[in-house]
Write an enzyme that holds these catalytic residues in place. Structure first.
Site, short mmCIF file in Angstrom:
data_model
loop_
_atom_site.label_atom_id
_atom_site.label_comp_id
_atom_site.label_asym_id
_atom_site.label_seq_id
_atom_site.Cartn_x
_atom_site.Cartn_y
_atom_site.Cartn_z
N ASP A 63 -8.93 -4.13 -5.87
CA ASP A 63 -8.53 -3.32 -4.71
C ASP A 63 -9.03 -2.05 -4.55
OD1 ASP A 63 -6.80 -2.05 -2.93
OD2 ASP A 63 -5.11 -3.29 -3.17
N HIS A 84 -6.63 -6.08 -0.34
CA HIS A 84 -5.77 -5.32 -0.17
C HIS A 84 -4.37 -5.88 0.50
CE1 HIS A 84 -3.87 -1.13 -0.38
NE2 HIS A 84 -3.72 -1.23 0.96
N SER A 120 0.97 -1.27 -0.03
CA SER A 120 -0.14 0.03 0.09
C SER A 120 0.86 1.38 0.00
CB SER A 120 -1.15 -0.05 1.37
OG SER A 120 -2.02 0.97 0.91
#
Length: 533
Positions: A466, A495, A241
């Site tokens: 996502d 995710h 991320s």
């Protein structure tokens, strides 16, 4: 991006501020010359400062000791500190200590390839639990653990690394907060006032001098100092991320310092996206993944009894939301708290069953499960301090990294239009980010992420659905990093892909980290198994 477990990211702004990682010479201490690109004189000073700090760290090393008992890190994990300047343009000025931890490779000395450094995202996430993938024997990481020390760290401002704050933690978690979806102009004004107060609180509680240095480029410089302190000539990095954005900027600023890098669930590195547009893009992606989850709930109606169609499940959600708005459930769970809890389902597949179970229990007459899951625990002062700190770092980094719109008319126009077809997250996300419109320190220009000499091949992993980091971000980074390879998990949307069981992905991540080898072309993998109720 906002990727700390969302049910922990409690409403921050008094309403809906929710959310809404060739064998090395392990003993080498020489830091390669910094190759940070610069477009202004200050960046030249910062590049020199980063090189000075890295050289010092290489000489000092890390004094590894047993971890403090209250850090929750069992033996044989070791902890230590790395010293970095607050302002890299002033390398001899104020210094802070970054908390790092490590567990040695599980294989032989001959198998060891150095350290694998991890960042889980945020901004504001701690990586200190990464070595626990070894102590808990996480099977997906067993092969890589034979070759690498697993190293985590708290980025600047986070956790044990000179933590910052923007408001009193107990006030931060207090519930219920106002419905993030405004009914009137007065509702919007109240949220704007809270956002201004939050921004001012960041300046008052953290100090403008520190706040000005809470940026992605500085965290990247810190990462290079950690590399030097570890005695690594080349960084091996796993970023998830927001950690992918750290990786993208590191690869741009220090391409010759990088050995291998896996980026998983990718932030779009385009200057045009960082960070205002990226958050609007999130709202669209969250709506899509919210629908995926509702389809799954409907398909499992025999278990959850919430309806056999997406529309029926959505009707139940709207009914719950309206009830909570009229009278907060248990006196503490209103719409803001519901979003904070329910958004974990579009975030992570691992939350599909738990969230649906609580949802189902509520309509079966059990309100306690929902109150326990979605309300703050005011007795958990350490957890509340951590939640407030995470949100403070998220805000500080995103607001300082880039220039945000200052016109309320633009915010209002963009979010009103987006909310019409993407109502689940839009306004909640807007209020969380609105402090950036009145940010009290100078906002910077994001690094232009691109390929420079010395950049090795990078492995990019991404699911198509996502919510937190839309798929286009992986495509964009793939274009910018020459020679990179993209593994697409088609039809999936959790995710953070690399820790899930999917042999098509797991074997390729292992092969790259263990041998440096990548496929000759990009790869598309079938999705991992859907959760079973």
């Amino acid at each position: 991006m906002k990727d700390i477990r969302p049910n922990k990211r409690v409403a921050a702004l008094g309403s809906a501020g929710i959310l809404v990682t060739a064998t090395l010479l392990a003993g080498a201490v020489t830091a390669p010359t910094a190759s940070a690109t610069s477009s202004r004189p200050g960046q030249d000073r910062e590049a020199r400062g980063a090189a000075i700090a890295a050289e010092r760290a290489a000489k000092a090393g890390i004094d590894w000791q047993d971890c403090p008992a209250d850090w929750g890190l069992e033996k044989p994990i070791k902890c230590g500190w790395v010293t970095v300047p607050v302002d890299y343009a002033k390398p001899n000025g104020k210094q802070i200590k970054l908390a790092v931890d490590r567990i040695g490779n599980t294989g032989t000395a001959q198998e060891r390839q150095g350290a694998l450094v991890y960042n889980p995202g945020g901004p504001g996430g701690s990586g200190l639990r990464f070595p626990r993938r070894v102590t808990t024997k996480a099977p997906v990481w067993a092969n890589v653990a034979k070759a690498y020390d697993f190293v985590g760290f708290d980025p600047r401002g986070v956790g044990h690394s000179a933590p910052i704050s923007c408001m009193d933690p107990q006030e931060f978690v207090k519930a219920p907060k106002a419905d993030p979806v405004p009914d009137t102009t007065a509702d919007k004004y109240a949220q704007r006032k809270l956002a201004r107060e939050y921004a001012q609180g960041c300046a008052e509680r953290t100090g403008k001098a520190m706040l000005q240095q809470m940026t992605t480029p500085n965290t990247v410089r810190d990462l290079d100092v950690i590399r030097a302190a570890l005695g690594e000539r080349g960084l091996n990095f796993l970023g998830v991320s927001y950690g992918t954005y750290l990786g993208a900027v590191y690869g741009t600023m220090f391409p010759g310092h990088l050995r291998r890098m896996v980026v998983d669930s990718v932030v779009n590195p385009s200057r045009e996206k960082v960070w205002y547009q990226a958050n609007l893009d999130q709202d669209v992606a969250f709506e899509g993944r919210w629908k995926d989850w509702q389809d799954w709930v409907a398909a499992n109606d025999a278990t959850f009894h919430l309806g056999t169609t997406r529309a029926a499940v959505q009707a139940k959600w709207l009914q719950l939301r309206a009830t909570a708005k009229k009278n907060p459930i248990g006196g503490v769970v209103g719409p803001a708290e519901l979003i904070s809890f329910f958004q974990s389902a579009p975030y992570y597949d691992s939350s599909w069953v738990p969230v649906a179970t609580v949802f189902s229990a509520y309509f079966a007459g059990d309100t306690k499960a929902l109150v326990d899951a979605a309300s703050p625990d005011l007795t958990d002062t350490a957890g509340n301090i951590s939640s407030e700190n995470g949100n403070a770092v998220y805000t500080a980094v995103e607001c300082t990294d880039a220039k945000w719109p200052t016109s309320w008319k633009k915010w209002d126009r963009d979010n009103t239009a987006l909310h019409k077809n993407h109502p689940f997250m839009t306004w909640a996300n807007a209020w969380m980010n609105l402090p950036c419109a009145t940010w009290p320190v100078k906002q910077q220009t994001p690094v232009h992420v691109t390929t420079h000499k010395g950049l090795p091949q990078v492995l990019i992993v991404q699911s198509t659905n996502d919510a937190a980091t839309p798929y286009e971000g992986a495509v964009e980074l793939h274009k910018r990093f020459q020679g990179s390879r993209l593994i697409t998990e088609k039809g999936a949307g959790s995710h953070g892909v690399t820790s899930l069981v999917n042999t098509c992905i797991n074997t390729r991540v292992d092969a790259y980290l263990l041998t440096g080898k990548l496929d000759r072309s990009d790869v598309t993998c079938a999705p991992h198994a859907t959760p079973k109720p």
